[in-house]
Write a protein that holds these residues in place. Structure first.
Motif, PDB file in Angstrom:
ATOM      1  N   GLY A   1       0.814  -1.086  -0.221  1.00 27.25           N
ATOM      2  CA  GLY A   1      -0.018   0.119  -0.035  1.00 27.25           C
ATOM      3  C   GLY A   1       0.691   1.323  -0.104  1.00 27.25           C
ATOM      4  O   GLY A   1       1.751   1.342   0.674  1.00 27.25           O
TER       5      GLY A   1
ATOM      6  N   ASP B   1      19.499  -7.409   3.323  1.00 24.96           N
ATOM      7  CA  ASP B   1      18.713  -6.530   4.539  1.00 24.96           C
ATOM      8  C   ASP B   1      20.001  -6.063   5.343  1.00 24.96           C
ATOM      9  O   ASP B   1      21.011  -6.871   5.374  1.00 24.96           O
ATOM     10  CB  ASP B   1      17.820  -7.438   5.255  1.00 24.96           C
ATOM     11  CG  ASP B   1      16.874  -6.447   5.869  1.00 24.96           C
ATOM     12  OD1 ASP B   1      16.955  -5.078   5.584  1.00 24.96           O
ATOM     13  OD2 ASP B   1      16.046  -6.880   6.449  1.00 24.96           O
TER      14      ASP B   1
ATOM     15  N   ASN C   1      18.587   0.985   7.008  1.00 23.88           N
ATOM     16  CA  ASN C   1      17.740   1.963   7.699  1.00 23.88           C
ATOM     17  C   ASN C   1      18.795   3.198   8.008  1.00 23.88           C
ATOM     18  O   ASN C   1      18.459   4.255   8.611  1.00 23.88           O
ATOM     19  CB  ASN C   1      17.315   1.501   8.996  1.00 23.88           C
ATOM     20  CG  ASN C   1      16.528   0.441   8.922  1.00 23.88           C
ATOM     21  OD1 ASN C   1      15.562   0.226   8.070  1.00 23.88           O
ATOM     22  ND2 ASN C   1      16.591  -0.601   9.888  1.00 23.88           N
TER      23      ASN C   1
ATOM     24  N   ALA D   1       4.274  -1.461   9.020  1.00 22.97           N
ATOM     25  CA  ALA D   1       4.676  -2.549   9.967  1.00 22.97           C
ATOM     26  C   ALA D   1       3.629  -2.332  11.232  1.00 22.97           C
ATOM     27  O   ALA D   1       2.817  -3.145  11.725  1.00 22.97           O
ATOM     28  CB  ALA D   1       5.775  -2.815  10.439  1.00 22.97           C
TER      29      ALA D   1
ATOM     30  N   HIS E   1      -4.631  -4.386   5.395  1.00 25.97           N
ATOM     31  CA  HIS E   1      -4.484  -5.324   6.413  1.00 25.97           C
ATOM     32  C   HIS E   1      -5.654  -5.660   7.160  1.00 25.97           C
ATOM     33  O   HIS E   1      -5.905  -6.310   7.772  1.00 25.97           O
ATOM     34  CB  HIS E   1      -3.427  -4.608   7.519  1.00 25.97           C
ATOM     35  CG  HIS E   1      -1.984  -5.103   6.939  1.00 25.97           C
ATOM     36  ND1 HIS E   1      -1.510  -6.082   6.712  1.00 25.97           N
ATOM     37  CD2 HIS E   1      -1.094  -4.035   6.282  1.00 25.97           C
ATOM     38  CE1 HIS E   1      -0.078  -5.866   6.368  1.00 25.97           C
ATOM     39  NE2 HIS E   1      -0.008  -4.735   5.944  1.00 25.97           N
TER      40      HIS E   1
ATOM     41  N   GLY F   1      10.324  -1.290   8.906  1.00 25.81           N
ATOM     42  CA  GLY F   1       8.755  -1.695   8.685  1.00 25.81           C
ATOM     43  C   GLY F   1       8.105  -0.830   7.481  1.00 25.81           C
ATOM     44  O   GLY F   1       6.835  -0.690   7.514  1.00 25.81           O
ATOM     45  N   THR F   2       8.901  -0.331   6.312  1.00 26.88           N
ATOM     46  CA  THR F   2       8.187   0.660   5.461  1.00 26.88           C
ATOM     47  C   THR F   2       7.758  -0.305   4.194  1.00 26.88           C
ATOM     48  O   THR F   2       7.351   0.492   3.270  1.00 26.88           O
ATOM     49  CB  THR F   2       8.703   1.643   5.244  1.00 26.88           C
ATOM     50  OG1 THR F   2      10.054   1.642   5.173  1.00 26.88           O
ATOM     51  CG2 THR F   2       8.697   3.023   6.562  1.00 26.88           C
ATOM     52  N   GLY F   3       8.219  -1.429   4.346  1.00 28.52           N
ATOM     53  CA  GLY F   3       7.908  -2.207   2.962  1.00 28.52           C
ATOM     54  C   GLY F   3       9.182  -2.477   2.253  1.00 28.52           C
ATOM     55  O   GLY F   3       8.791  -2.856   1.030  1.00 28.52           O
ATOM     56  N   LYS F   4      10.181  -2.313   2.474  1.00 27.87           N
ATOM     57  CA  LYS F   4      11.466  -2.535   1.634  1.00 27.87           C
ATOM     58  C   LYS F   4      11.354  -4.246   1.338  1.00 27.87           C
ATOM     59  O   LYS F   4      11.737  -4.424   0.060  1.00 27.87           O
ATOM     60  CB  LYS F   4      12.799  -2.068   2.219  1.00 27.87           C
ATOM     61  CG  LYS F   4      12.755  -0.697   2.705  1.00 27.87           C
ATOM     62  CD  LYS F   4      13.882  -0.354   3.246  1.00 27.87           C
ATOM     63  CE  LYS F   4      14.220  -0.619   4.612  1.00 27.87           C
ATOM     64  NZ  LYS F   4      13.024   0.021   5.782  1.00 27.87           N
ATOM     65  N   THR F   5      11.483  -4.970   2.608  1.00 26.69           N
ATOM     66  CA  THR F   5      11.469  -6.349   2.169  1.00 26.69           C
ATOM     67  C   THR F   5      10.332  -6.901   0.979  1.00 26.69           C
ATOM     68  O   THR F   5      10.470  -7.759   0.036  1.00 26.69           O
ATOM     69  CB  THR F   5      11.268  -7.299   3.448  1.00 26.69           C
ATOM     70  OG1 THR F   5      12.172  -6.793   4.216  1.00 26.69           O
ATOM     71  CG2 THR F   5      11.599  -8.708   3.176  1.00 26.69           C
ATOM     72  N   LEU F   6       9.214  -6.284   1.468  1.00 29.50           N
ATOM     73  CA  LEU F   6       7.838  -6.528   0.524  1.00 29.50           C
ATOM     74  C   LEU F   6       8.188  -6.128  -0.926  1.00 29.50           C
ATOM     75  O   LEU F   6       7.680  -6.868  -1.581  1.00 29.50           O
ATOM     76  CB  LEU F   6       6.605  -5.669   1.235  1.00 29.50           C
ATOM     77  CG  LEU F   6       5.217  -6.196   1.272  1.00 29.50           C
ATOM     78  CD1 LEU F   6       5.370  -7.509   1.887  1.00 29.50           C
ATOM     79  CD2 LEU F   6       4.358  -5.169   2.012  1.00 29.50           C
TER      80      LEU F   6
ATOM     81  N   ARG G   1      -0.013  -2.444  10.557  1.00 27.06           N
ATOM     82  CA  ARG G   1      -0.424  -4.159  10.350  1.00 27.06           C
ATOM     83  C   ARG G   1      -0.498  -4.397  12.000  1.00 27.06           C
ATOM     84  O   ARG G   1      -1.777  -5.104  12.542  1.00 27.06           O
ATOM     85  CB  ARG G   1       0.456  -4.967   9.888  1.00 27.06           C
ATOM     86  CG  ARG G   1       0.199  -6.307   9.819  1.00 27.06           C
ATOM     87  CD  ARG G   1       1.045  -7.254   9.254  1.00 27.06           C
ATOM     88  NE  ARG G   1       2.264  -7.477  10.114  1.00 27.06           N
ATOM     89  CZ  ARG G   1       3.137  -8.319   9.893  1.00 27.06           C
ATOM     90  NH1 ARG G   1       3.065  -9.094   8.691  1.00 27.06           N
ATOM     91  NH2 ARG G   1       4.088  -8.537  10.639  1.00 27.06           N
TER      92      ARG G   1
HETATM   93  P1  ATP Z   1      13.350  -3.619   7.929  1.00 26.72           P
HETATM   94  O1  ATP Z   1      13.849  -2.297   7.807  1.00 26.72           O
HETATM   95  O2  ATP Z   1      12.838  -3.683   9.455  1.00 26.72           O
HETATM   96  O3  ATP Z   1      13.678  -4.903   7.421  1.00 26.72           O
HETATM   97  P2  ATP Z   1      11.155  -3.449   5.930  1.00 26.72           P
HETATM   98  O4  ATP Z   1      11.043  -1.965   5.235  1.00 26.72           O
HETATM   99  O5  ATP Z   1      11.939  -4.289   5.172  1.00 26.72           O
HETATM  100  O6  ATP Z   1      11.557  -3.322   7.497  1.00 26.72           O
HETATM  101  P3  ATP Z   1       8.896  -4.948   5.569  1.00 26.72           P
HETATM  102  O7  ATP Z   1       9.659  -6.151   6.246  1.00 26.72           O
HETATM  103  O8  ATP Z   1       8.827  -5.036   4.205  1.00 26.72           O
HETATM  104  O9  ATP Z   1       9.657  -3.670   6.360  1.00 26.72           O
HETATM  105  O10 ATP Z   1       7.445  -4.736   6.524  1.00 26.72           O
HETATM  106  C1  ATP Z   1       7.128  -5.565   7.550  1.00 26.72           C
HETATM  107  C2  ATP Z   1       5.593  -5.792   7.375  1.00 26.72           C
HETATM  108  O11 ATP Z   1       4.957  -4.578   7.447  1.00 26.72           O
HETATM  109  C3  ATP Z   1       5.248  -6.309   6.049  1.00 26.72           C
HETATM  110  O12 ATP Z   1       5.393  -7.610   6.099  1.00 26.72           O
HETATM  111  C4  ATP Z   1       3.879  -6.005   5.985  1.00 26.72           C
HETATM  112  O13 ATP Z   1       2.897  -6.764   6.549  1.00 26.72           O
HETATM  113  C5  ATP Z   1       3.896  -4.356   6.513  1.00 26.72           C
HETATM  114  N1  ATP Z   1       4.101  -3.400   5.561  1.00 26.72           N
HETATM  115  C6  ATP Z   1       5.244  -2.522   5.668  1.00 26.72           C
HETATM  116  N2  ATP Z   1       5.126  -1.586   4.764  1.00 26.72           N
HETATM  117  C7  ATP Z   1       3.671  -2.087   3.934  1.00 26.72           C
HETATM  118  C8  ATP Z   1       3.123  -1.416   2.901  1.00 26.72           C
HETATM  119  N3  ATP Z   1       3.578  -0.402   2.288  1.00 26.72           N
HETATM  120  N4  ATP Z   1       1.996  -2.031   2.585  1.00 26.72           N
HETATM  121  C9  ATP Z   1       1.492  -3.049   3.079  1.00 26.72           C
HETATM  122  N5  ATP Z   1       2.127  -3.584   4.328  1.00 26.72           N
HETATM  123  C10 ATP Z   1       3.263  -3.064   4.746  1.00 26.72           C
END
Ligand code: ATP
Length: 407
Positions: free
Chosen positions: A156, A253, A300, A360, A336, A197-202, A363
Protein backbone atom coordinates in the motif's frame (compact mmCIF):
# COMPACT_ATOMS: atom_id res chain seq x y z
CA UNK A 1 31.67 -60.46 39.92
CA UNK A 2 34.33 -62.98 40.52
CA UNK A 3 33.24 -66.54 40.61
CA UNK A 4 34.20 -68.68 43.55
CA UNK A 5 35.12 -72.23 42.86
CA UNK A 6 35.04 -74.97 45.40
CA UNK A 7 38.63 -76.10 45.82
CA UNK A 8 38.00 -78.88 48.34
CA UNK A 9 38.89 -82.30 46.99
CA UNK A 10 35.70 -84.01 46.12
CA UNK A 11 37.01 -87.49 46.74
CA UNK A 12 37.94 -88.26 50.34
CA UNK A 13 38.02 -92.07 50.41
CA UNK A 14 41.18 -94.15 50.59
CA UNK A 15 42.47 -95.59 47.35
CA UNK A 16 44.55 -98.65 47.86
CA UNK A 17 46.23 -100.98 45.40
CA UNK A 18 48.12 -104.29 45.51
CA UNK A 19 47.03 -106.92 47.96
CA UNK A 20 43.67 -105.41 48.57
CA UNK A 21 42.87 -105.35 44.81
CA UNK A 22 39.55 -107.02 45.43
CA UNK A 23 38.38 -103.78 47.11
CA UNK A 24 38.89 -101.72 43.93
CA UNK A 25 35.57 -102.43 42.26
CA UNK A 26 33.93 -100.98 45.32
CA UNK A 27 35.87 -97.73 44.82
CA UNK A 28 35.34 -97.50 41.00
CA UNK A 29 32.09 -95.56 41.06
CA UNK A 30 33.63 -93.10 43.47
CA UNK A 31 36.64 -92.68 41.19
CA UNK A 32 34.45 -92.11 38.19
CA UNK A 33 32.46 -89.53 40.13
CA UNK A 34 35.70 -87.84 41.18
CA UNK A 35 36.84 -87.73 37.58
CA UNK A 36 33.56 -86.17 36.42
CA UNK A 37 33.82 -83.54 39.12
CA UNK A 38 37.40 -82.79 38.11
CA UNK A 39 36.31 -82.43 34.51
CA UNK A 40 33.53 -80.08 35.53
CA UNK A 41 36.00 -77.99 37.50
CA UNK A 42 38.32 -78.00 34.53
CA UNK A 43 35.51 -76.76 32.26
CA UNK A 44 34.65 -73.97 34.67
CA UNK A 45 38.28 -72.93 34.91
CA UNK A 46 38.60 -73.06 31.11
CA UNK A 47 35.57 -70.77 30.76
CA UNK A 48 37.04 -68.33 33.32
CA UNK A 49 40.30 -68.33 31.43
CA UNK A 50 38.50 -67.50 28.18
CA UNK A 51 36.68 -64.64 29.85
CA UNK A 52 39.88 -63.28 31.36
CA UNK A 53 41.57 -63.48 27.95
CA UNK A 54 38.68 -61.62 26.33
CA UNK A 55 38.79 -58.96 29.01
CA UNK A 56 42.53 -58.64 28.56
CA UNK A 57 42.11 -58.15 24.79
CA UNK A 58 39.50 -55.41 25.38
CA UNK A 59 41.77 -53.68 27.86
CA UNK A 60 44.68 -53.91 25.43
CA UNK A 61 42.54 -52.26 22.72
CA UNK A 62 41.49 -49.54 25.13
CA UNK A 63 45.10 -48.95 26.08
CA UNK A 64 46.16 -48.72 22.44
CA UNK A 65 43.35 -46.30 21.58
CA UNK A 66 44.11 -44.08 24.55
CA UNK A 67 47.76 -44.14 23.61
CA UNK A 68 47.02 -43.09 20.03
CA UNK A 69 44.70 -40.36 21.32
CA UNK A 70 47.41 -39.17 23.68
CA UNK A 71 49.96 -39.05 20.88
CA UNK A 72 47.51 -37.08 18.72
CA UNK A 73 46.82 -34.68 21.56
CA UNK A 74 50.52 -34.01 21.89
CA UNK A 75 50.79 -33.07 18.20
CA UNK A 76 50.36 -29.35 17.51
CA UNK A 77 47.19 -28.44 15.57
CA UNK A 78 47.57 -27.32 11.97
CA UNK A 79 46.42 -23.94 10.76
CA UNK A 80 43.84 -23.59 8.03
CA UNK A 81 44.60 -20.98 5.39
CA UNK A 82 43.43 -19.88 1.96
CA UNK A 83 45.79 -19.86 -0.99
CA UNK A 84 46.03 -16.49 -2.72
CA UNK A 85 48.64 -17.19 -5.40
CA UNK A 86 50.99 -20.06 -6.25
CA UNK A 87 54.49 -19.55 -7.67
CA UNK A 88 56.32 -22.86 -8.20
CA UNK A 89 57.04 -24.35 -4.81
CA UNK A 90 56.02 -21.18 -3.01
CA UNK A 91 52.57 -19.73 -2.39
CA UNK A 92 51.02 -16.69 -0.77
CA UNK A 93 48.60 -17.86 1.88
CA UNK A 94 46.11 -15.90 3.94
CA UNK A 95 45.14 -16.91 7.44
CA UNK A 96 41.64 -16.23 8.76
CA UNK A 97 42.96 -13.31 10.81
CA UNK A 98 43.94 -11.66 7.53
CA UNK A 99 47.72 -12.08 7.85
CA UNK A 100 49.50 -13.12 4.69
CA UNK A 101 52.62 -15.32 4.35
CA UNK A 102 54.87 -16.44 1.53
CA UNK A 103 55.12 -20.16 2.33
CA UNK A 104 56.90 -23.23 1.07
CA UNK A 105 54.66 -25.83 -0.58
CA UNK A 106 55.61 -29.38 0.46
CA UNK A 107 55.58 -32.27 -2.01
CA UNK A 108 52.15 -33.55 -0.99
CA UNK A 109 50.58 -30.17 -1.70
CA UNK A 110 52.13 -29.38 -5.10
CA UNK A 111 48.76 -29.54 -6.92
CA UNK A 112 47.20 -26.62 -5.00
CA UNK A 113 45.84 -23.55 -6.77
CA UNK A 114 44.63 -20.14 -5.71
CA UNK A 115 41.34 -20.22 -3.83
CA UNK A 116 42.06 -23.64 -2.25
CA UNK A 117 42.01 -24.21 1.50
CA UNK A 118 45.18 -25.74 2.89
CA UNK A 119 46.62 -27.04 6.16
CA UNK A 120 49.67 -25.18 7.33
CA UNK A 121 52.28 -26.08 9.96
CA UNK A 122 52.03 -23.70 12.90
CA UNK A 123 55.77 -23.15 13.35
CA UNK A 124 57.14 -23.10 9.83
CA UNK A 125 53.92 -22.08 8.06
CA UNK A 126 54.76 -24.58 5.34
CA UNK A 127 51.80 -25.81 3.34
CA UNK A 128 51.31 -29.49 4.15
CA UNK A 129 48.22 -30.51 2.26
CA UNK A 130 45.02 -29.36 0.61
CA UNK A 131 41.76 -29.71 2.53
CA UNK A 132 38.25 -29.88 1.19
CA UNK A 133 36.51 -27.75 3.79
CA UNK A 134 33.54 -27.12 1.62
CA UNK A 135 32.57 -30.77 1.26
CA UNK A 136 29.54 -30.41 3.48
CA UNK A 137 29.29 -26.66 3.30
CA UNK A 138 25.74 -26.21 2.24
CA UNK A 139 25.20 -22.54 1.53
CA UNK A 140 21.43 -23.09 1.41
CA UNK A 141 21.49 -23.72 5.17
CA UNK A 142 22.61 -20.18 5.84
CA UNK A 143 20.19 -18.23 3.72
CA UNK A 144 16.51 -17.99 3.05
CA UNK A 145 15.74 -19.41 -0.35
CA UNK A 146 12.22 -18.79 -1.40
CA UNK A 147 9.67 -18.27 -4.12
CA UNK A 148 7.69 -15.45 -2.47
CA UNK A 149 3.92 -15.14 -2.69
CA UNK A 150 3.73 -11.38 -2.07
CA UNK A 151 2.66 -9.33 -5.07
CA UNK A 152 2.44 -5.65 -6.00
CA UNK A 153 -1.21 -5.56 -4.87
CA UNK A 154 -0.13 -6.43 -1.30
CA UNK A 155 1.80 -3.16 -1.03
CA UNK A 156 0.00 0.00 0.00
CA UNK A 157 0.99 3.59 -0.66
CA UNK A 158 4.26 3.04 -2.51
CA UNK A 159 3.19 3.48 -6.12
CA UNK A 160 6.20 5.63 -7.10
CA UNK A 161 8.62 3.19 -5.47
CA UNK A 162 6.87 0.21 -7.06
CA UNK A 163 7.18 1.87 -10.47
CA UNK A 164 10.93 2.33 -9.99
CA UNK A 165 11.50 -1.22 -8.80
CA UNK A 166 9.53 -2.49 -11.78
CA UNK A 167 11.72 -0.50 -14.18
CA UNK A 168 15.04 -1.49 -12.66
CA UNK A 169 14.40 -5.09 -11.65
CA UNK A 170 11.32 -6.43 -13.36
CA UNK A 171 11.74 -5.01 -16.85
CA UNK A 172 15.37 -6.11 -17.46
CA UNK A 173 14.57 -9.61 -16.19
CA UNK A 174 11.39 -9.91 -18.25
CA UNK A 175 12.40 -8.07 -21.42
CA UNK A 176 16.20 -7.74 -21.66
CA UNK A 177 15.89 -7.32 -25.45
CA UNK A 178 14.27 -3.90 -24.89
CA UNK A 179 17.45 -2.64 -23.27
CA UNK A 180 19.64 -4.19 -25.94
CA UNK A 181 17.58 -2.52 -28.69
CA UNK A 182 17.67 0.88 -27.06
CA UNK A 183 21.31 0.39 -26.13
CA UNK A 184 21.23 1.17 -22.41
CA UNK A 185 22.41 -0.81 -19.45
CA UNK A 186 19.99 -1.14 -16.55
CA UNK A 187 21.38 -0.88 -13.02
CA UNK A 188 22.58 -4.19 -11.57
CA UNK A 189 20.75 -3.56 -8.40
CA UNK A 190 19.03 -1.07 -6.18
CA UNK A 191 19.38 0.22 -2.70
CA UNK A 192 16.17 0.72 -0.75
CA UNK A 193 16.58 2.99 2.22
CA UNK A 194 14.26 4.32 4.87
CA UNK A 195 12.87 3.64 8.35
CA UNK A 196 12.12 0.09 9.54
CA UNK A 197 8.83 -1.58 8.64
CA UNK A 198 8.08 0.55 5.61
CA UNK A 199 7.87 -2.27 3.08
CA UNK A 200 11.41 -2.65 1.71
CA UNK A 201 11.39 -6.42 2.08
CA UNK A 202 7.88 -6.50 0.69
CA UNK A 203 9.00 -4.65 -2.46
CA UNK A 204 11.89 -7.06 -3.01
CA UNK A 205 9.64 -10.09 -2.55
CA UNK A 206 6.98 -8.74 -4.89
CA UNK A 207 9.68 -8.11 -7.52
CA UNK A 208 10.82 -11.73 -7.19
CA UNK A 209 7.26 -12.98 -7.45
CA UNK A 210 6.39 -10.94 -10.53
CA UNK A 211 9.52 -12.15 -12.35
CA UNK A 212 9.13 -15.71 -11.06
CA UNK A 213 12.66 -15.37 -9.72
CA UNK A 214 14.32 -17.28 -6.90
CA UNK A 215 14.53 -15.06 -3.85
CA UNK A 216 17.69 -15.31 -1.77
CA UNK A 217 17.57 -13.36 1.47
CA UNK A 218 20.62 -12.62 3.58
CA UNK A 219 21.00 -10.30 6.53
CA UNK A 220 24.14 -8.18 6.64
CA UNK A 221 24.55 -8.34 10.41
CA UNK A 222 24.31 -12.15 10.36
CA UNK A 223 26.86 -12.33 7.60
CA UNK A 224 29.46 -10.64 9.77
CA UNK A 225 28.49 -12.00 13.20
CA UNK A 226 27.47 -15.61 12.57
CA UNK A 227 29.93 -16.55 9.89
CA UNK A 228 33.15 -15.18 11.30
CA UNK A 229 35.96 -15.97 8.93
CA UNK A 230 33.48 -17.29 6.38
CA UNK A 231 31.63 -14.11 5.38
CA UNK A 232 33.57 -13.52 2.17
CA UNK A 233 33.34 -17.16 1.17
CA UNK A 234 29.63 -17.19 1.86
CA UNK A 235 29.09 -14.11 -0.32
CA UNK A 236 30.96 -15.83 -3.14
CA UNK A 237 28.88 -18.97 -2.79
CA UNK A 238 25.61 -17.05 -2.58
CA UNK A 239 26.31 -15.40 -5.92
CA UNK A 240 27.32 -18.78 -7.33
CA UNK A 241 24.03 -20.27 -6.15
CA UNK A 242 22.13 -17.26 -7.49
CA UNK A 243 23.57 -17.92 -10.96
CA UNK A 244 22.60 -21.59 -10.76
CA UNK A 245 19.04 -20.75 -9.73
CA UNK A 246 18.63 -17.77 -12.06
CA UNK A 247 16.60 -15.70 -12.54
CA UNK A 248 17.41 -14.69 -8.99
CA UNK A 249 16.93 -11.68 -6.77
CA UNK A 250 19.44 -11.47 -3.94
CA UNK A 251 18.00 -9.40 -1.12
CA UNK A 252 20.59 -8.11 1.35
CA UNK A 253 18.88 -6.66 4.40
CA UNK A 254 20.87 -4.44 6.81
CA UNK A 255 23.56 -3.92 4.18
CA UNK A 256 25.07 -1.24 6.44
CA UNK A 257 26.46 -4.03 8.67
CA UNK A 258 28.77 -5.04 5.82
CA UNK A 259 29.09 -1.84 3.84
CA UNK A 260 29.41 0.97 6.31
CA UNK A 261 32.20 3.52 6.60
CA UNK A 262 34.29 2.33 9.52
CA UNK A 263 37.14 3.61 11.55
CA UNK A 264 40.18 1.64 10.41
CA UNK A 265 41.11 0.14 13.75
CA UNK A 266 42.97 -2.84 12.34
CA UNK A 267 41.20 -5.45 14.47
CA UNK A 268 40.60 -8.87 13.00
CA UNK A 269 36.83 -8.34 13.20
CA UNK A 270 37.21 -5.15 11.22
CA UNK A 271 39.38 -6.89 8.63
CA UNK A 272 36.85 -9.69 8.37
CA UNK A 273 33.99 -7.27 7.65
CA UNK A 274 36.21 -5.54 5.13
CA UNK A 275 36.95 -8.78 3.35
CA UNK A 276 33.24 -9.64 3.18
CA UNK A 277 32.55 -6.17 1.79
CA UNK A 278 35.34 -6.48 -0.81
CA UNK A 279 33.96 -9.82 -1.91
CA UNK A 280 30.50 -8.29 -2.27
CA UNK A 281 31.90 -5.49 -4.45
CA UNK A 282 33.84 -8.04 -6.51
CA UNK A 283 30.68 -10.08 -7.05
CA UNK A 284 28.70 -6.98 -8.04
CA UNK A 285 31.42 -6.04 -10.50
CA UNK A 286 31.60 -9.60 -11.76
CA UNK A 287 28.20 -9.90 -13.37
CA UNK A 288 26.69 -7.99 -16.25
CA UNK A 289 23.72 -5.63 -16.05
CA UNK A 290 21.61 -7.87 -18.25
CA UNK A 291 22.49 -11.07 -16.42
CA UNK A 292 19.60 -12.79 -14.75
CA UNK A 293 20.78 -11.97 -11.24
CA UNK A 294 19.68 -8.75 -9.55
CA UNK A 295 20.60 -7.40 -6.16
CA UNK A 296 18.27 -5.46 -3.90
CA UNK A 297 19.85 -4.13 -0.73
CA UNK A 298 18.08 -2.42 2.13
CA UNK A 299 19.19 -0.19 4.97
CA UNK A 300 17.81 2.06 7.68
CA UNK A 301 21.18 3.79 7.91
CA UNK A 302 22.05 5.33 4.56
CA UNK A 303 24.02 7.96 6.49
CA UNK A 304 26.78 5.49 7.38
CA UNK A 305 26.94 3.64 4.09
CA UNK A 306 30.25 3.38 2.23
CA UNK A 307 29.98 5.13 -1.14
CA UNK A 308 31.77 2.27 -2.88
CA UNK A 309 28.59 0.21 -2.83
CA UNK A 310 26.53 2.84 -4.66
CA UNK A 311 29.10 3.71 -7.32
CA UNK A 312 27.96 3.42 -10.96
CA UNK A 313 27.85 -0.20 -12.03
CA UNK A 314 26.97 -1.39 -8.55
CA UNK A 315 23.82 -0.59 -6.55
CA UNK A 316 23.54 2.71 -8.32
CA UNK A 317 19.78 3.22 -8.12
CA UNK A 318 18.77 4.59 -4.74
CA UNK A 319 15.11 4.44 -3.81
CA UNK A 320 13.84 6.01 -0.65
CA UNK A 321 11.05 4.10 1.08
CA UNK A 322 9.76 6.55 3.63
CA UNK A 323 6.91 6.53 6.13
CA UNK A 324 3.57 6.53 4.32
CA UNK A 325 1.52 9.74 4.04
CA UNK A 326 -2.13 9.85 5.07
CA UNK A 327 -3.34 8.42 1.79
CA UNK A 328 -0.72 5.68 1.95
CA UNK A 329 -1.69 4.84 5.52
CA UNK A 330 -5.33 4.50 4.47
CA UNK A 331 -4.31 2.15 1.66
CA UNK A 332 -2.14 0.02 3.94
CA UNK A 333 -4.91 -0.03 6.53
CA UNK A 334 -7.38 -1.29 3.93
CA UNK A 335 -4.99 -4.03 2.88
CA UNK A 336 -4.45 -5.30 6.41
CA UNK A 337 -8.08 -5.03 7.49
CA UNK A 338 -9.65 -6.48 4.36
CA UNK A 339 -10.22 -9.89 5.94
CA UNK A 340 -11.48 -8.40 9.22
CA UNK A 341 -15.13 -8.20 10.24
CA UNK A 342 -15.49 -4.41 10.63
CA UNK A 343 -18.44 -2.41 12.00
CA UNK A 344 -18.68 1.38 11.70
CA UNK A 345 -14.93 1.79 11.03
CA UNK A 346 -13.71 4.98 9.32
CA UNK A 347 -10.42 4.26 7.54
CA UNK A 348 -9.80 7.94 6.75
CA UNK A 349 -10.14 8.94 10.41
CA UNK A 350 -7.84 6.13 11.46
CA UNK A 351 -5.27 7.08 8.82
CA UNK A 352 -5.16 10.53 10.42
CA UNK A 353 -4.77 9.02 13.87
CA UNK A 354 -1.92 6.82 12.73
CA UNK A 355 0.37 9.69 11.84
CA UNK A 356 4.04 8.63 11.61
CA UNK A 357 3.10 4.96 11.63
CA UNK A 358 5.05 2.61 9.38
CA UNK A 359 3.30 -0.14 7.41
CA UNK A 360 4.43 -2.67 10.03
CA UNK A 361 2.85 -0.56 12.80
CA UNK A 362 -0.40 -0.25 10.88
CA UNK A 363 -0.50 -4.00 10.57
CA UNK A 364 0.23 -4.32 14.31
CA UNK A 365 -2.65 -1.90 15.09
CA UNK A 366 -5.06 -4.06 13.05
CA UNK A 367 -4.04 -7.18 14.97
CA UNK A 368 -4.36 -5.36 18.31
CA UNK A 369 -7.83 -4.07 17.38
CA UNK A 370 -8.87 -7.65 16.64
CA UNK A 371 -7.66 -8.65 20.13
CA UNK A 372 -9.72 -5.89 21.77
CA UNK A 373 -12.80 -7.29 20.01
CA UNK A 374 -12.02 -10.85 21.12
CA UNK A 375 -11.46 -9.73 24.73
CA UNK A 376 -14.91 -8.11 24.64
CA UNK A 377 -16.49 -11.28 23.33
CA UNK A 378 -17.32 -9.78 19.94
CA UNK A 379 -16.78 -11.23 16.49
CA UNK A 380 -16.65 -7.79 14.82
CA UNK A 381 -14.17 -4.94 15.24
CA UNK A 382 -15.24 -1.37 15.92
CA UNK A 383 -13.77 2.09 15.43
CA UNK A 384 -13.15 2.23 19.20
CA UNK A 385 -11.14 -1.01 19.09
CA UNK A 386 -8.92 0.55 16.44
CA UNK A 387 -8.51 3.78 18.37
CA UNK A 388 -7.39 1.88 21.47
CA UNK A 389 -5.10 -0.29 19.35
CA UNK A 390 -3.47 2.76 17.74
CA UNK A 391 -2.77 4.19 21.21
CA UNK A 392 -1.30 0.90 22.37
CA UNK A 393 1.00 0.56 19.36
CA UNK A 394 2.11 4.19 19.73
CA UNK A 395 2.95 3.73 23.43
CA UNK A 396 4.88 0.54 22.70
CA UNK A 397 6.74 2.31 19.91
CA UNK A 398 7.65 5.23 22.20
CA UNK A 399 8.79 2.74 24.84
CA UNK A 400 11.16 1.00 22.46
CA UNK A 401 12.43 4.35 21.19
CA UNK A 402 13.07 5.44 24.79
CA UNK A 403 14.87 2.18 25.58
CA UNK A 404 16.97 2.50 22.41
CA UNK A 405 18.01 6.01 23.40
CA UNK A 406 18.46 5.69 27.15
CA UNK A 407 18.90 1.94 27.59
P1 ATP B 1 13.11 -3.49 8.05
O1 ATP B 1 13.88 -2.29 7.68
O2 ATP B 1 12.84 -3.57 9.53
O3 ATP B 1 13.63 -4.77 7.47
P2 ATP B 1 11.13 -3.31 5.96
O4 ATP B 1 11.09 -1.93 5.45
O5 ATP B 1 11.83 -4.33 5.18
O6 ATP B 1 11.65 -3.30 7.47
P3 ATP B 1 8.90 -5.00 5.73
O7 ATP B 1 9.57 -6.20 6.32
O8 ATP B 1 8.70 -4.98 4.28
O9 ATP B 1 9.65 -3.72 6.20
O10 ATP B 1 7.51 -4.77 6.45
C1 ATP B 1 7.10 -5.52 7.59
C2 ATP B 1 5.64 -5.83 7.45
O11 ATP B 1 4.90 -4.62 7.56
C3 ATP B 1 5.27 -6.41 6.11
O12 ATP B 1 5.32 -7.80 6.09
C4 ATP B 1 3.84 -5.90 5.91
O13 ATP B 1 2.93 -6.75 6.54
C5 ATP B 1 3.83 -4.58 6.63
N1 ATP B 1 4.06 -3.47 5.69
C6 ATP B 1 5.09 -2.60 5.71
N2 ATP B 1 4.96 -1.68 4.73
C7 ATP B 1 3.84 -2.00 4.06
C8 ATP B 1 3.18 -1.43 2.93
N3 ATP B 1 3.66 -0.37 2.30
N4 ATP B 1 2.04 -2.04 2.52
C9 ATP B 1 1.54 -3.09 3.14
N5 ATP B 1 2.11 -3.66 4.22
C10 ATP B 1 3.25 -3.13 4.69
Amino acid sequence: MEKEYDSKPVFSGNVSFGDEAEEIPEEEPKLAQYLTQLQQQNDILGESLRQVQEESATLRDLYNNTNTELTSLKKPALLVADVSTVKGDRAVIRLTNGNKFYSYVTKDARHIKSGDSVLVDQKTLNILQKVELNDNYDVEKFIILDKPKENWQNIGGLSKEIQEVKEVIELPLKSPELFEKVGIKPPKGILLYGPPGTGKTLLAKAAANSTNATFIEIVGSELVQKFIGEGAKLVKEIFELAKQKAPTIIFIDEIDAVASVRMENGTSGEREVNRTFMQLLAELDGFKPLDTVKVIAATNRIDILDNAIIRPGRLDRLIEVGLPDEEGRAEIFKLHSKEMNLKGVQPKELAKLMENFSGAEIRAACTEAGYFAIRNGRSFVTQEDFEKAVDKVRIEEEDTEYKKTFG
